[in-house]
Write a protein that holds these residues in place. Structure first.
Motif, PDB file in Angstrom:
ATOM      1  N   ARG A 152       0.834  -1.215   0.000  1.00  0.00           N
ATOM      2  CA  ARG A 152       0.000   0.000   0.000  1.00  0.00           C
ATOM      3  C   ARG A 152       0.858   1.250   0.000  1.00  0.00           C
ATOM      4  N   ALA A 199       0.210   5.123   1.534  1.00  0.00           N
ATOM      5  CA  ALA A 199      -0.776   5.690   2.462  1.00  0.00           C
ATOM      6  C   ALA A 199      -0.463   7.156   2.784  1.00  0.00           C
ATOM      7  N   PRO A 200      -0.618   8.037   1.809  1.00  0.00           N
ATOM      8  CA  PRO A 200      -0.265   9.440   2.050  1.00  0.00           C
ATOM      9  C   PRO A 200      -1.294  10.186   2.900  1.00  0.00           C
ATOM     10  N   SER A 201      -0.826  11.220   3.573  1.00  0.00           N
ATOM     11  CA  SER A 201      -1.724  12.142   4.276  1.00  0.00           C
ATOM     12  C   SER A 201      -1.853  13.385   3.397  1.00  0.00           C
ATOM     13  N   GLU A 255      -4.857   8.948   4.355  1.00  0.00           N
ATOM     14  CA  GLU A 255      -4.770   9.038   5.819  1.00  0.00           C
ATOM     15  C   GLU A 255      -5.096  10.465   6.265  1.00  0.00           C
ATOM     16  N   TYR A 261      -2.623   8.434  14.651  1.00  0.00           N
ATOM     17  CA  TYR A 261      -1.957   7.746  13.533  1.00  0.00           C
ATOM     18  C   TYR A 261      -1.675   6.253  13.754  1.00  0.00           C
ATOM     19  N   VAL A 268      -3.393   3.297  11.415  1.00  0.00           N
ATOM     20  CA  VAL A 268      -2.549   2.595  10.453  1.00  0.00           C
ATOM     21  C   VAL A 268      -2.574   1.072  10.693  1.00  0.00           C
ATOM     22  N   ARG A 294       7.899   1.720   2.913  1.00  0.00           N
ATOM     23  CA  ARG A 294       7.760   3.132   3.278  1.00  0.00           C
ATOM     24  C   ARG A 294       9.107   3.678   3.716  1.00  0.00           C
ATOM     25  N   LEU A 341       9.870   6.291   9.213  1.00  0.00           N
ATOM     26  CA  LEU A 341       8.831   5.598   9.987  1.00  0.00           C
ATOM     27  C   LEU A 341       9.355   4.335  10.656  1.00  0.00           C
TER      28      LEU A 341
HETATM   29  N1  GLU Z   1       0.323   8.678   6.339  1.00  0.00           N
HETATM   30  C1  GLU Z   1       1.711   8.599   6.685  1.00  0.00           C
HETATM   31  C2  GLU Z   1       2.471   9.729   6.049  1.00  0.00           C
HETATM   32  O1  GLU Z   1       2.010  10.293   5.073  1.00  0.00           O
HETATM   33  C3  GLU Z   1       2.366   7.319   6.225  1.00  0.00           C
HETATM   34  C4  GLU Z   1       1.870   6.153   6.930  1.00  0.00           C
HETATM   35  C5  GLU Z   1       2.577   4.863   6.659  1.00  0.00           C
HETATM   36  O2  GLU Z   1       3.175   4.657   5.593  1.00  0.00           O
HETATM   37  O3  GLU Z   1       2.498   4.027   7.514  1.00  0.00           O
HETATM   38  O4  GLU Z   1       3.527  10.050   6.532  1.00  0.00           O
END
Ligand code: GLU
Length: 276
Positions: free
Chosen positions: A6, A8-10, A42, A191, A195, A209, A213
Protein backbone atom coordinates in the motif's frame (compact mmCIF):
# COMPACT_ATOMS: atom_id res chain seq x y z
CA UNK A 1 -6.37 -12.57 -0.46
CA UNK A 2 -2.66 -12.98 -1.35
CA UNK A 3 0.13 -10.41 -1.25
CA UNK A 4 -0.68 -6.70 -1.04
CA UNK A 5 1.28 -3.49 -0.62
CA UNK A 6 0.00 0.00 0.00
CA UNK A 7 0.83 3.67 -0.32
CA UNK A 8 -0.78 5.69 2.46
CA UNK A 9 -0.26 9.44 2.05
CA UNK A 10 -1.72 12.14 4.28
CA UNK A 11 -3.22 14.89 2.12
CA UNK A 12 -1.59 17.76 4.00
CA UNK A 13 0.33 19.09 1.00
CA UNK A 14 1.42 18.27 -2.53
CA UNK A 15 3.36 15.08 -3.19
CA UNK A 16 7.05 15.54 -3.91
CA UNK A 17 9.71 13.45 -5.60
CA UNK A 18 10.24 11.46 -2.39
CA UNK A 19 6.57 10.44 -2.25
CA UNK A 20 6.85 9.46 -5.90
CA UNK A 21 9.77 7.17 -5.02
CA UNK A 22 7.88 5.62 -2.13
CA UNK A 23 4.70 5.07 -4.16
CA UNK A 24 6.65 3.55 -7.08
CA UNK A 25 8.59 1.28 -4.69
CA UNK A 26 5.38 -0.04 -3.12
CA UNK A 27 3.76 -0.42 -6.53
CA UNK A 28 6.75 -2.28 -7.94
CA UNK A 29 6.78 -4.62 -4.95
CA UNK A 30 3.10 -5.44 -5.53
CA UNK A 31 3.87 -6.25 -9.17
CA UNK A 32 6.88 -8.43 -8.20
CA UNK A 33 4.69 -10.34 -5.77
CA UNK A 34 1.80 -10.59 -8.22
CA UNK A 35 -0.32 -8.91 -5.55
CA UNK A 36 -2.70 -6.02 -4.94
CA UNK A 37 -1.65 -2.39 -4.71
CA UNK A 38 -3.76 -0.36 -2.29
CA UNK A 39 -3.95 3.40 -1.98
CA UNK A 40 -5.16 4.73 1.36
CA UNK A 41 -5.88 8.34 2.23
CA UNK A 42 -4.77 9.04 5.82
CA UNK A 43 -6.86 12.10 6.57
CA UNK A 44 -7.93 11.64 10.18
CA UNK A 45 -6.45 15.02 11.06
CA UNK A 46 -9.11 17.11 9.38
CA UNK A 47 -7.48 20.31 10.65
CA UNK A 48 -4.44 19.68 8.41
CA UNK A 49 -5.82 17.63 5.52
CA UNK A 50 -7.53 19.20 2.49
CA UNK A 51 -9.69 17.50 -0.17
CA UNK A 52 -7.81 19.53 -2.79
CA UNK A 53 -4.59 17.74 -1.80
CA UNK A 54 -6.37 14.38 -2.13
CA UNK A 55 -7.49 15.32 -5.65
CA UNK A 56 -3.97 16.47 -6.50
CA UNK A 57 -2.31 13.29 -5.27
CA UNK A 58 -4.75 11.05 -7.16
CA UNK A 59 -3.85 13.03 -10.24
CA UNK A 60 -0.10 12.81 -9.58
CA UNK A 61 -0.14 9.05 -8.98
CA UNK A 62 -2.17 8.40 -12.14
CA UNK A 63 0.31 10.61 -14.05
CA UNK A 64 3.16 8.50 -12.67
CA UNK A 65 1.46 5.48 -14.22
CA UNK A 66 0.11 3.82 -11.08
CA UNK A 67 -3.29 2.20 -10.73
CA UNK A 68 -4.81 0.94 -7.51
CA UNK A 69 -7.61 -1.09 -6.07
CA UNK A 70 -11.05 0.53 -5.77
CA UNK A 71 -12.63 1.81 -3.66
CA UNK A 72 -9.86 3.84 -2.03
CA UNK A 73 -10.09 3.72 1.74
CA UNK A 74 -10.43 7.20 3.21
CA UNK A 75 -9.65 7.03 6.91
CA UNK A 76 -11.94 9.87 7.99
CA UNK A 77 -14.89 7.77 6.79
CA UNK A 78 -14.02 4.85 9.05
CA UNK A 79 -13.67 6.33 12.52
CA UNK A 80 -15.92 3.61 13.96
CA UNK A 81 -13.28 0.99 13.11
CA UNK A 82 -10.61 2.86 15.07
CA UNK A 83 -12.96 3.49 18.00
CA UNK A 84 -13.76 -0.23 18.02
CA UNK A 85 -10.07 -1.13 18.25
CA UNK A 86 -9.52 1.43 21.00
CA UNK A 87 -12.47 -0.08 22.86
CA UNK A 88 -10.87 -3.53 22.69
CA UNK A 89 -7.60 -2.19 24.08
CA UNK A 90 -9.54 -0.35 26.79
CA UNK A 91 -11.42 -3.53 27.75
CA UNK A 92 -8.04 -5.25 28.11
CA UNK A 93 -6.80 -2.45 30.38
CA UNK A 94 -4.01 -1.52 27.98
CA UNK A 95 -4.76 2.19 27.58
CA UNK A 96 -5.24 5.04 30.03
CA UNK A 97 -6.68 8.55 29.92
CA UNK A 98 -4.10 11.33 29.77
CA UNK A 99 -5.27 14.84 30.63
CA UNK A 100 -1.84 16.43 30.32
CA UNK A 101 -1.10 19.38 28.07
CA UNK A 102 1.74 19.21 25.57
CA UNK A 103 3.84 21.32 27.92
CA UNK A 104 3.22 19.05 30.89
CA UNK A 105 4.19 16.03 28.81
CA UNK A 106 7.36 17.78 27.60
CA UNK A 107 8.24 18.74 31.20
CA UNK A 108 7.74 15.15 32.37
CA UNK A 109 10.00 13.85 29.62
CA UNK A 110 12.62 16.45 30.55
CA UNK A 111 12.54 15.32 34.19
CA UNK A 112 12.92 11.63 33.35
CA UNK A 113 16.20 10.09 34.58
CA UNK A 114 19.04 10.56 32.13
CA UNK A 115 19.27 7.90 29.46
CA UNK A 116 15.57 7.17 29.19
CA UNK A 117 15.34 8.91 25.85
CA UNK A 118 12.65 11.26 24.65
CA UNK A 119 9.69 9.00 25.13
CA UNK A 120 6.85 9.72 27.53
CA UNK A 121 5.88 7.11 30.09
CA UNK A 122 2.90 7.77 32.33
CA UNK A 123 0.23 6.08 34.40
CA UNK A 124 -3.52 6.35 34.90
CA UNK A 125 -4.78 8.83 37.47
CA UNK A 126 -6.34 7.63 40.69
CA UNK A 127 -10.01 6.81 40.05
CA UNK A 128 -11.45 9.69 42.12
CA UNK A 129 -9.34 12.36 40.42
CA UNK A 130 -10.07 10.88 37.01
CA UNK A 131 -13.81 10.89 37.61
CA UNK A 132 -13.71 14.47 38.85
CA UNK A 133 -11.80 15.64 35.80
CA UNK A 134 -14.10 13.81 33.39
CA UNK A 135 -17.12 15.32 35.15
CA UNK A 136 -15.52 18.75 34.89
CA UNK A 137 -15.46 18.22 31.12
CA UNK A 138 -11.66 18.22 30.84
CA UNK A 139 -10.49 16.79 27.50
CA UNK A 140 -8.22 13.77 27.53
CA UNK A 141 -6.22 11.60 25.16
CA UNK A 142 -5.92 7.82 25.37
CA UNK A 143 -2.37 6.53 25.69
CA UNK A 144 -1.07 3.01 25.28
CA UNK A 145 0.47 1.77 28.54
CA UNK A 146 3.72 -0.06 27.78
CA UNK A 147 3.75 -1.42 31.33
CA UNK A 148 0.28 -2.91 30.87
CA UNK A 149 1.19 -4.22 27.40
CA UNK A 150 4.26 -5.93 28.83
CA UNK A 151 2.23 -7.50 31.64
CA UNK A 152 -0.40 -8.65 29.13
CA UNK A 153 2.01 -10.25 26.66
CA UNK A 154 4.48 -11.58 29.22
CA UNK A 155 7.75 -12.85 27.78
CA UNK A 156 6.46 -12.44 24.25
CA UNK A 157 6.74 -8.65 24.75
CA UNK A 158 10.55 -8.82 24.74
CA UNK A 159 10.58 -11.12 21.73
CA UNK A 160 8.47 -8.95 19.44
CA UNK A 161 10.21 -8.59 16.11
CA UNK A 162 9.55 -7.93 12.46
CA UNK A 163 11.33 -8.56 9.19
CA UNK A 164 12.77 -5.62 7.31
CA UNK A 165 13.87 -6.61 3.83
CA UNK A 166 16.90 -4.33 4.03
CA UNK A 167 17.86 -5.04 7.65
CA UNK A 168 16.79 -8.62 8.35
CA UNK A 169 15.07 -9.54 11.61
CA UNK A 170 14.62 -6.49 13.79
CA UNK A 171 13.67 -6.55 17.46
CA UNK A 172 10.77 -4.17 18.06
CA UNK A 173 11.64 -1.42 20.53
CA UNK A 174 8.34 0.14 21.55
CA UNK A 175 10.02 1.89 24.49
CA UNK A 176 11.73 4.22 22.01
CA UNK A 177 8.33 5.75 21.28
CA UNK A 178 6.93 5.35 24.80
CA UNK A 179 3.29 5.47 25.85
CA UNK A 180 2.09 6.81 22.52
CA UNK A 181 -1.23 8.56 22.08
CA UNK A 182 -3.74 6.24 20.39
CA UNK A 183 -6.61 8.71 20.52
CA UNK A 184 -5.91 12.41 20.40
CA UNK A 185 -7.87 14.80 22.60
CA UNK A 186 -9.18 16.66 19.57
CA UNK A 187 -9.72 13.77 17.13
CA UNK A 188 -10.58 10.68 19.16
CA UNK A 189 -8.03 8.64 17.17
CA UNK A 190 -4.35 8.91 16.23
CA UNK A 191 -1.96 7.75 13.53
CA UNK A 192 -0.51 4.51 14.99
CA UNK A 193 -3.89 3.01 15.77
CA UNK A 194 -5.50 3.93 12.45
CA UNK A 195 -2.55 2.59 10.45
CA UNK A 196 -2.43 -0.74 12.27
CA UNK A 197 -6.20 -1.26 12.07
CA UNK A 198 -6.22 -0.46 8.35
CA UNK A 199 -3.18 -2.55 7.44
CA UNK A 200 -5.01 -5.42 9.15
CA UNK A 201 -8.40 -4.79 7.56
CA UNK A 202 -6.90 -4.32 4.12
CA UNK A 203 -4.77 -7.47 4.57
CA UNK A 204 -1.53 -5.71 3.70
CA UNK A 205 1.31 -8.23 3.64
CA UNK A 206 4.22 -5.98 2.58
CA UNK A 207 4.79 -2.43 3.75
CA UNK A 208 7.22 -0.31 1.78
CA UNK A 209 7.76 3.13 3.28
CA UNK A 210 10.44 5.65 4.21
CA UNK A 211 12.92 5.01 6.99
CA UNK A 212 11.55 8.03 8.86
CA UNK A 213 8.83 5.60 9.99
CA UNK A 214 11.25 2.92 11.16
CA UNK A 215 10.78 3.78 14.84
CA UNK A 216 7.01 3.83 14.39
CA UNK A 217 7.18 0.19 13.33
CA UNK A 218 8.22 -0.89 16.83
CA UNK A 219 5.00 0.50 18.30
CA UNK A 220 2.92 -0.71 15.38
CA UNK A 221 4.36 -4.21 15.82
CA UNK A 222 3.27 -4.13 19.46
CA UNK A 223 -0.23 -2.96 18.51
CA UNK A 224 -0.50 -5.82 16.01
CA UNK A 225 0.29 -8.25 18.83
CA UNK A 226 -2.22 -6.62 21.19
CA UNK A 227 -5.00 -6.55 18.58
CA UNK A 228 -4.26 -10.06 17.29
CA UNK A 229 -3.32 -8.86 13.80
CA UNK A 230 -0.70 -10.40 11.50
CA UNK A 231 2.63 -8.63 11.00
CA UNK A 232 3.51 -7.60 7.45
CA UNK A 233 7.03 -7.70 6.03
CA UNK A 234 8.57 -4.22 5.99
CA UNK A 235 10.97 -2.38 3.77
CA UNK A 236 12.01 1.00 5.14
CA UNK A 237 13.77 2.69 2.26
CA UNK A 238 16.26 5.56 2.57
CA UNK A 239 14.75 9.00 2.11
CA UNK A 240 15.46 11.05 -0.98
CA UNK A 241 17.51 14.16 -0.28
CA UNK A 242 16.96 17.62 -1.72
CA UNK A 243 19.62 19.84 -3.32
CA UNK A 244 20.64 21.03 0.19
CA UNK A 245 21.21 17.40 1.28
CA UNK A 246 18.28 17.63 3.66
CA UNK A 247 15.37 15.25 3.36
CA UNK A 248 12.58 16.48 1.12
CA UNK A 249 9.56 17.92 2.87
CA UNK A 250 6.16 19.00 1.68
CA UNK A 251 7.38 22.58 1.92
CA UNK A 252 10.02 22.01 -0.80
CA UNK A 253 7.70 23.28 -3.47
CA UNK A 254 10.16 23.14 -6.35
CA UNK A 255 10.27 19.36 -5.94
CA UNK A 256 6.53 18.69 -6.04
CA UNK A 257 5.36 16.31 -8.74
CA UNK A 258 3.06 19.05 -10.03
CA UNK A 259 5.96 21.43 -10.39
CA UNK A 260 8.19 18.88 -12.08
CA UNK A 261 5.37 18.26 -14.55
CA UNK A 262 5.01 21.97 -15.15
CA UNK A 263 8.76 22.19 -15.80
CA UNK A 264 8.20 19.70 -18.63
CA UNK A 265 9.47 16.48 -17.03
CA UNK A 266 7.63 13.42 -18.33
CA UNK A 267 6.50 10.63 -16.05
CA UNK A 268 8.82 8.28 -17.91
CA UNK A 269 11.80 10.58 -17.25
CA UNK A 270 10.96 10.89 -13.57
CA UNK A 271 10.50 7.14 -13.20
CA UNK A 272 13.88 6.58 -14.85
CA UNK A 273 15.52 9.19 -12.59
CA UNK A 274 14.09 7.46 -9.56
CA UNK A 275 15.33 4.09 -10.78
CA UNK A 276 12.10 2.57 -12.12
N1 GLU B 1 0.32 8.68 6.34
C1 GLU B 1 1.71 8.60 6.68
C2 GLU B 1 2.47 9.73 6.05
O1 GLU B 1 2.01 10.29 5.07
C3 GLU B 1 2.37 7.32 6.22
C4 GLU B 1 1.87 6.15 6.93
C5 GLU B 1 2.58 4.86 6.66
O2 GLU B 1 3.17 4.66 5.59
O3 GLU B 1 2.50 4.03 7.51
O4 GLU B 1 3.53 10.05 6.53
Amino acid sequence: MGPATRFAPSPTGLLHRGHGFSALSAYQRAKELGGRFVLRIEDIDQTRCRPAFTDALLDDLAWLGLSWEQPVRIQSQHMADYHGALGRLRDLGLVYRCFKTRKEVADDIGRAPHGLGLAYRGAPLAAAEETARIEAGEPYAWRLSLDAAKAYLGEAYDRLSFTDELRGTVTAEPHLAGDVVLARKDLGVAYHLAVVVDDGLQEITDIVRGEDLFEATGIQRLLQALLGLPTPIYRHHPLLLGPDSKRLAKRDLAQTLQDLRRQGLTAQQLRAELGF
